[in-house]
Scaffold this motif. Sequence first.
Motif, PDB file in Angstrom:
ATOM      1  N   LEU A  23       0.832  -1.205   0.000  1.00 11.27           N
ATOM      2  CA  LEU A  23       0.000   0.000   0.000  1.00 11.27           C
ATOM      3  C   LEU A  23       0.867   1.256   0.000  1.00 11.27           C
ATOM      4  CD1 LEU A  23      -2.663   1.478   0.166  1.00 11.27           C
ATOM      5  CD2 LEU A  23      -2.677   1.090   2.635  1.00 11.27           C
ATOM      6  N   LEU A  24       1.955   1.235   0.762  1.00 11.30           N
ATOM      7  CA  LEU A  24       2.876   2.371   0.777  1.00 11.30           C
ATOM      8  C   LEU A  24       3.455   2.615  -0.611  1.00 11.30           C
ATOM      9  CD1 LEU A  24       4.640   4.530   2.130  1.00 11.30           C
ATOM     10  CD2 LEU A  24       6.243   2.707   2.781  1.00 11.30           C
ATOM     11  N   VAL A  25       3.858   1.553  -1.292  1.00 10.18           N
ATOM     12  CA  VAL A  25       4.411   1.688  -2.638  1.00 10.18           C
ATOM     13  C   VAL A  25       3.361   2.261  -3.602  1.00 10.18           C
ATOM     14  CG1 VAL A  25       5.313   0.416  -4.623  1.00 10.18           C
ATOM     15  CG2 VAL A  25       6.127  -0.132  -2.326  1.00 10.18           C
ATOM     16  N   MET A  26       2.123   1.806  -3.485  1.00  7.46           N
ATOM     17  CA  MET A  26       1.059   2.302  -4.360  1.00  7.46           C
ATOM     18  C   MET A  26       0.812   3.799  -4.130  1.00  7.46           C
ATOM     19  SD  MET A  26       0.205  -0.276  -6.231  1.00  7.46           S
ATOM     20  CE  MET A  26       1.941  -0.774  -6.080  1.00  7.46           C
ATOM     21  N   CYS A  27       0.797   4.206  -2.873  1.00  5.66           N
ATOM     22  CA  CYS A  27       0.609   5.625  -2.559  1.00  5.66           C
ATOM     23  C   CYS A  27       1.774   6.459  -3.095  1.00  5.66           C
ATOM     24  CB  CYS A  27       0.479   5.823  -1.047  1.00  5.66           C
ATOM     25  SG  CYS A  27      -1.057   5.196  -0.338  1.00  5.66           S
ATOM     26  N   CYS A  28       2.980   5.909  -2.977  1.00  6.64           N
ATOM     27  CA  CYS A  28       4.155   6.631  -3.471  1.00  6.64           C
ATOM     28  C   CYS A  28       4.135   6.747  -4.995  1.00  6.64           C
ATOM     29  CB  CYS A  28       5.430   5.927  -3.004  1.00  6.64           C
ATOM     30  SG  CYS A  28       5.733   6.091  -1.237  1.00  6.64           S
ATOM     31  N   LEU A  29       3.652   5.716  -5.677  1.00  6.37           N
ATOM     32  CA  LEU A  29       3.538   5.793  -7.131  1.00  6.37           C
ATOM     33  C   LEU A  29       2.525   6.858  -7.547  1.00  6.37           C
ATOM     34  CD1 LEU A  29       3.667   2.022  -8.183  1.00  6.37           C
ATOM     35  CD2 LEU A  29       5.376   3.792  -8.654  1.00  6.37           C
ATOM     36  N   ALA A  30       1.440   6.988  -6.770  1.00  7.53           N
ATOM     37  CA  ALA A  30       0.467   8.041  -7.058  1.00  7.53           C
ATOM     38  C   ALA A  30       1.104   9.419  -6.885  1.00  7.53           C
ATOM     39  CB  ALA A  30      -0.746   7.890  -6.140  1.00  7.53           C
ATOM     40  N   GLN A  31       1.880   9.576  -5.809  1.00  6.04           N
ATOM     41  CA  GLN A  31       2.598  10.839  -5.594  1.00  6.04           C
ATOM     42  C   GLN A  31       3.569  11.110  -6.742  1.00  6.04           C
ATOM     43  OE1 GLN A  31       2.856  13.653  -4.079  1.00  6.04           O
ATOM     44  NE2 GLN A  31       4.365  13.618  -2.420  1.00  6.04           N
ATOM     45  N   PHE A  32       4.265  10.062  -7.178  1.00  7.77           N
ATOM     46  CA  PHE A  32       5.204  10.196  -8.300  1.00  7.77           C
ATOM     47  C   PHE A  32       4.487  10.662  -9.562  1.00  7.77           C
ATOM     48  CE2 PHE A  32       7.386   8.599 -12.037  1.00  7.77           C
ATOM     49  CZ  PHE A  32       8.716   8.919 -11.798  1.00  7.77           C
ATOM     50  N   MET A  33       3.346  10.054  -9.862  1.00  6.77           N
ATOM     51  CA  MET A  33       2.610  10.401 -11.087  1.00  6.77           C
ATOM     52  C   MET A  33       2.105  11.844 -11.067  1.00  6.77           C
ATOM     53  SD  MET A  33       0.390   7.036 -12.063  1.00  6.77           S
ATOM     54  CE  MET A  33      -0.352   6.898 -10.448  1.00  6.77           C
ATOM     55  N   ASP A  34       1.642  12.301  -9.905  1.00 10.11           N
ATOM     56  CA  ASP A  34       1.134  13.669  -9.816  1.00 10.11           C
ATOM     57  C   ASP A  34       2.223  14.683 -10.167  1.00 10.11           C
ATOM     58  OD1 ASP A  34      -1.382  12.844  -9.104  1.00 10.11           O
ATOM     59  OD2 ASP A  34      -0.983  12.924  -6.960  1.00 10.11           O
ATOM     60  N   LEU A 116      -8.162  18.873 -20.944  1.00 12.47           N
ATOM     61  CA  LEU A 116      -7.764  17.600 -20.340  1.00 12.47           C
ATOM     62  C   LEU A 116      -6.728  17.813 -19.230  1.00 12.47           C
ATOM     63  CD1 LEU A 116      -7.548  15.329 -23.505  1.00 12.47           C
ATOM     64  CD2 LEU A 116      -9.086  15.012 -21.552  1.00 12.47           C
ATOM     65  N   ARG A 117      -5.847  18.769 -19.408  1.00  7.56           N
ATOM     66  CA  ARG A 117      -4.866  19.055 -18.362  1.00  7.56           C
ATOM     67  C   ARG A 117      -5.552  19.576 -17.098  1.00  7.56           C
ATOM     68  NH1 ARG A 117      -0.386  17.221 -17.268  1.00  7.56           N
ATOM     69  NH2 ARG A 117       0.481  19.187 -16.537  1.00  7.56           N
ATOM     70  N   ALA A 118      -6.567  20.422 -17.281  1.00  7.69           N
ATOM     71  CA  ALA A 118      -7.317  20.932 -16.126  1.00  7.69           C
ATOM     72  C   ALA A 118      -8.047  19.798 -15.414  1.00  7.69           C
ATOM     73  CB  ALA A 118      -8.304  22.007 -16.577  1.00  7.69           C
ATOM     74  N   MET A 119      -8.638  18.893 -16.172  1.00  6.28           N
ATOM     75  CA  MET A 119      -9.342  17.753 -15.577  1.00  6.28           C
ATOM     76  C   MET A 119      -8.358  16.799 -14.895  1.00  6.28           C
ATOM     77  SD  MET A 119     -12.109  17.023 -18.631  1.00  6.28           S
ATOM     78  CE  MET A 119     -12.842  15.615 -17.787  1.00  6.28           C
ATOM     79  N   THR A 120      -7.173  16.661 -15.466  1.00  2.85           N
ATOM     80  CA  THR A 120      -6.141  15.822 -14.853  1.00  2.85           C
ATOM     81  C   THR A 120      -5.739  16.367 -13.490  1.00  2.85           C
ATOM     82  OG1 THR A 120      -5.303  15.192 -17.038  1.00  2.85           O
ATOM     83  CG2 THR A 120      -3.852  14.823 -15.167  1.00  2.85           C
ATOM     84  N   GLY A 121      -5.697  17.698 -13.374  1.00  2.00           N
ATOM     85  CA  GLY A 121      -5.381  18.313 -12.092  1.00  2.00           C
ATOM     86  C   GLY A 121      -6.386  17.953 -11.016  1.00  2.00           C
ATOM     87  N   ILE A 122      -7.672  17.885 -11.385  1.00  2.64           N
ATOM     88  CA  ILE A 122      -8.718  17.497 -10.426  1.00  2.64           C
ATOM     89  C   ILE A 122      -8.508  16.053  -9.977  1.00  2.64           C
ATOM     90  CG2 ILE A 122     -11.193  17.173 -10.097  1.00  2.64           C
ATOM     91  CD1 ILE A 122     -11.659  19.392 -12.128  1.00  2.64           C
ATOM     92  N   ALA A 123      -8.228  15.159 -10.930  1.00  4.90           N
ATOM     93  CA  ALA A 123      -7.991  13.751 -10.586  1.00  4.90           C
ATOM     94  C   ALA A 123      -6.777  13.609  -9.671  1.00  4.90           C
ATOM     95  CB  ALA A 123      -7.806  12.934 -11.863  1.00  4.90           C
ATOM     96  N   SER A 124      -5.714  14.330  -9.978  1.00  4.76           N
ATOM     97  CA  SER A 124      -4.513  14.264  -9.145  1.00  4.76           C
ATOM     98  C   SER A 124      -4.774  14.786  -7.743  1.00  4.76           C
ATOM     99  CB  SER A 124      -3.384  15.068  -9.797  1.00  4.76           C
ATOM    100  OG  SER A 124      -2.983  14.474 -11.018  1.00  4.76           O
ATOM    101  N   ALA A 125      -5.599  15.829  -7.642  1.00  4.67           N
ATOM    102  CA  ALA A 125      -5.921  16.388  -6.328  1.00  4.67           C
ATOM    103  C   ALA A 125      -6.640  15.377  -5.446  1.00  4.67           C
ATOM    104  CB  ALA A 125      -6.784  17.638  -6.493  1.00  4.67           C
ATOM    105  N   MET A 126      -7.334  14.439  -6.057  1.00  5.85           N
ATOM    106  CA  MET A 126      -8.040  13.411  -5.280  1.00  5.85           C
ATOM    107  C   MET A 126      -7.085  12.399  -4.656  1.00  5.85           C
ATOM    108  SD  MET A 126     -11.261  12.664  -7.844  1.00  5.85           S
ATOM    109  CE  MET A 126     -11.914  11.343  -6.818  1.00  5.85           C
ATOM    110  N   THR A 127      -5.895  12.260  -5.203  1.00  9.33           N
ATOM    111  CA  THR A 127      -5.000  11.191  -4.755  1.00  9.33           C
ATOM    112  C   THR A 127      -4.149  11.565  -3.544  1.00  9.33           C
ATOM    113  OG1 THR A 127      -3.185  11.845  -6.244  1.00  9.33           O
ATOM    114  CG2 THR A 127      -4.841  10.332  -7.117  1.00  9.33           C
ATOM    115  N   ILE A 128      -3.727  12.827  -3.408  1.00  4.91           N
ATOM    116  CA  ILE A 128      -2.748  13.161  -2.377  1.00  4.91           C
ATOM    117  C   ILE A 128      -3.336  13.151  -0.962  1.00  4.91           C
ATOM    118  CG2 ILE A 128      -1.100  14.890  -1.577  1.00  4.91           C
ATOM    119  CD1 ILE A 128      -0.275  13.365  -4.086  1.00  4.91           C
ATOM    120  N   PRO A 129      -4.382  13.929  -0.653  1.00  6.76           N
ATOM    121  CA  PRO A 129      -4.927  13.866   0.712  1.00  6.76           C
ATOM    122  C   PRO A 129      -5.428  12.469   1.087  1.00  6.76           C
ATOM    123  CG  PRO A 129      -5.758  15.804  -0.434  1.00  6.76           C
ATOM    124  CD  PRO A 129      -5.091  14.942  -1.464  1.00  6.76           C
TER     125      PRO A 129
END
Length: 518
Positions: A23-34, A116-129
């Motif tokens: 789970l830690l690795v998955m969260c870190c990959l999400a942080q990496f992608m953002d 699409l870049r603006a929408m990507t920002g919304i998706a990325s914002a969902m992952t960090i908190p």
Amino acid sequence: MSSPLSLEDDEPKRLSLPRKLVLLVMCCLAQFMDTFSTTALLSAIPTLEASMGMNEAQSTWVISAFRLTFSSFLLISGRLSDVYNPKTVFIGGVSGLGILSLCAGFVDTTIPILVLRAMTGIASAMTIPSALKLLVKVFPDPLEQARAVGFFAGCGAVANMGGVLVGAIFVQWASYHWVFWFVTCVASPVALVCFFIIPSQIGETVGSFDPEKAKWKTLDLVGIVILTVAFILFIFAVTSGSTVGWKSPMVLVLLIVSILMVVGFFYWETLLPVNEAAIPPQTWFYHNFSVLFAVALLPSFWWNAVMFTFSIMWQNVFKWSVISSAVHMAPIGIVAFATSFTGSLSRIFSPKWIILTGLSLCMTATLLLALGGGKSENYWLYVFPAFSLGSAGIMMTFTHSNIAIFQAAPSSKAGTVGAIYNGALQFGSGIGLAAMSAIETSVEANHGGSHEYAGRAATFWFVIGVVALQFISISIFYDRSTDHKPQPTHDGPPTQHITHSDDKSVEADVITMPELPK
């Protein structure tokens, strides 16, 4: 029979260590992608301009559109993660990031790519908190939590540099389309794995007994909408100011309206019960929360300032290739990743001294860049040691302020705290880069133009002043009395110290006894 609350608190204890680590690795990959979604495009901007016929202002918005929505929707994501299930928010964000990036890779026109870049920002914002909420719940032990949060922060720093290098490789030997498709290739398996390894009910505390009514009520939609719109207007104004001019009526009006809306937001929060406010006023009075929030304004600002300044100068002035410029940036990512493993030091030393050490290294590094960064032959003498020292210092500051702010706040507010902290990172970067742009332009107008280093040197002297101010703030306002104390689990009544006859001090809830009749 156990209450829903106790069941939720026991859930992390039932997870095996391998499952926690995955789970830690998955969260870190999400942080990496953002982070990768922004930095990788720095190398692709010239190609995007030529391919899509963009002008300079439009190409700026390829980066800014993502940052605008990402920073603006962090609070919404944080509240959803605290009030509802962080698993749902996290997987939804990662899945959205993968799908939107796949679509962006097939786009060859300006307007659709910006949307699409603006929408990507919304998706990325969902992952960090939501990721931070999951980590705080899965790693309740202070030492394990410090290591996990430190590693999570380090992956963002690696992506800051790795994105530039990987993006350059794609642009040089494949196609800029792969900058987007690479994100999809990582996001898809992450979402699938997390669907199976994250416990279904983890993090659900609010509204356990009356789910729909209680959860909807505590979401504070009015407050979230006010602050989100304020952030959108403010960041749009700051971003536009660097291109259309700071004296533009549009920029000035948007800045004034956004500031008034922020004031209105905080007034609105004072009118609500504590459990219904998006950011309760008491949040700012958690131990060291305010000063750590101020420190969070610096890390992204410093990294982006260095990367933007030198990547542009090396390619436009020194005529270095994209790959060469990216390779010369490598010390930033390598040192940052190595320093991310210092999280456990916060259980040995006070975070105050670690953060002050980091800020000292950052000041030294920035001084080197101000004095000797303008000549290609000075790379090994000035720039390389500055990148190494500065990245180590900023990573120490970033990691341990991150750890300290989560230790100061209740775990039930981890999503909101993560949103506030990451919002500060974006806010500081936006304001700082706008100020640097204004300083550089002003100095270059009278000192040889963009091919001279005077304007860039002036911006680094400005950064030194910012770091020095942070150093003074931590020195004066950071309170070490709560260092190495257990993290509060939930908001509760204030505590006071009670000294027993054996001179052992313990904490107890303050209980107000009813007044006895006279």
